[in-house]
Design an enzyme around this catalytic site. Sequence first.
Site, short mmCIF file in Angstrom:
data_model
loop_
_atom_site.label_atom_id
_atom_site.label_comp_id
_atom_site.label_asym_id
_atom_site.label_seq_id
_atom_site.Cartn_x
_atom_site.Cartn_y
_atom_site.Cartn_z
CG HIS A 114 6.32 -7.78 1.24
ND1 HIS A 114 5.39 -8.28 2.14
CD2 HIS A 114 5.63 -7.07 0.33
CE1 HIS A 114 4.18 -7.85 1.79
NE2 HIS A 114 4.29 -7.13 0.69
CG HIS A 129 10.46 -5.01 5.25
ND1 HIS A 129 10.87 -5.47 4.02
CD2 HIS A 129 9.16 -5.41 5.38
CE1 HIS A 129 9.87 -6.10 3.42
NE2 HIS A 129 8.82 -6.09 4.23
CG ASP A 136 3.50 -11.62 3.47
OD1 ASP A 136 4.26 -12.58 3.32
OD2 ASP A 136 3.91 -10.47 3.77
CG ASP A 186 7.19 -11.57 4.37
OD1 ASP A 186 6.59 -11.59 5.46
OD2 ASP A 186 6.97 -10.73 3.47
ZN LIG Z 1 5.61 -9.42 3.89
#
Ligand SMILES: [Zn+2]
Length: 343
Positions: A197, A159, A284, A195
């Site tokens: 996200h 991120h 995740d 991931d």
């Molecule tokens: Zn994540």
Amino acid sequence: MLTVFSDNHRLHHGCELKDGAVTPSFENPQRADTVLARVRSAGLGDVIGAQAFDRACYVAAHSERYVAFLENAWAEWTATGKTHDALPLVWPVRDLAIDREPGFIDGKLGFYAMDAGAPITAGTWQAVRSSADVALTAMQRVIDGAPSAFALCRPPGHHAAREYMGGYCYLNNAAIAAERCLSQGAERVAVLDVDFHHGNGTQNIFYDRPDVFFASIHGDPHVSYPYFSGFEHERGAGAGEGFTLNYPLARGTVWTGYRQALSDALGRIVAYKPDFLVVSLGVDTFEGDPISHFKLTSDDFLRLGADIAGAGIATLFVMEGGYMVDEIGINAVNTLQGFEGGR
Ligand SMILES: [Zn+2]
């Protein structure tokens, strides 16, 4: 497969703003220690420490002033008399001034952050820097000829953009590793982000460039963090047009649906003919994850690793997210063992 790890990750554990309350971060030291224990109990291979790399290796993926901010933020925060974790409180959105760095730490924290999910603590910079060194040390092994390596990074990195932190991430370990390949003579590098996200930071760093291909498979940003990036129409810009690929998938996605996106992404990566592949390995996507919405099982991670191995590219795995601590080690190491079995 070789694993690179640093004890320094334990120097960082902060709070986060979640559901309207400041609570201990889901991103905690137990995560990396659990993965390490599984690496050892499963007999994945040797575990070595990180070599220290030059600061210029981080600046390759970030701006000079952002790296300087990370280095100095805790000292500037405590100089105001505060001793608890630093979090931003104001952000330069829309028509506010985004072109000037504030002179005071409260303003700098907002200027260099996308959210209140990346606290600065006393040990944050040392942990962050060591995490990037873990990625660089493992990447160098692959550049030197190893078919694969595992960078057990913590804090994670995907991120973190060229000039901002967020979502538990400060330096973008995968992007720093990709830049290392290019500085060592590679012509093209692919980054595959699995991931849950969207890897908004990695996308940001390489968005207008053709020398790094970025593909991300993630929860639909209409309903999933980080909400403001990861849509299908984001495909790169300028010389980078067509070198970014996003696969937003619905809540509740299971392996069959996930695999269709994975297969398409891997096909595009193989066609790109990269010298190296960097995998942002977040687990995740697991069905039991407390903050995510996909339904992959622990066995699915074996299949994920095997499918990635099918691309036949020298590969660095970089640890990203995964918050079901009981299973994070099993799922991460399953991916790596699936990769080794699929080669
Ligand atoms: Zn994540």
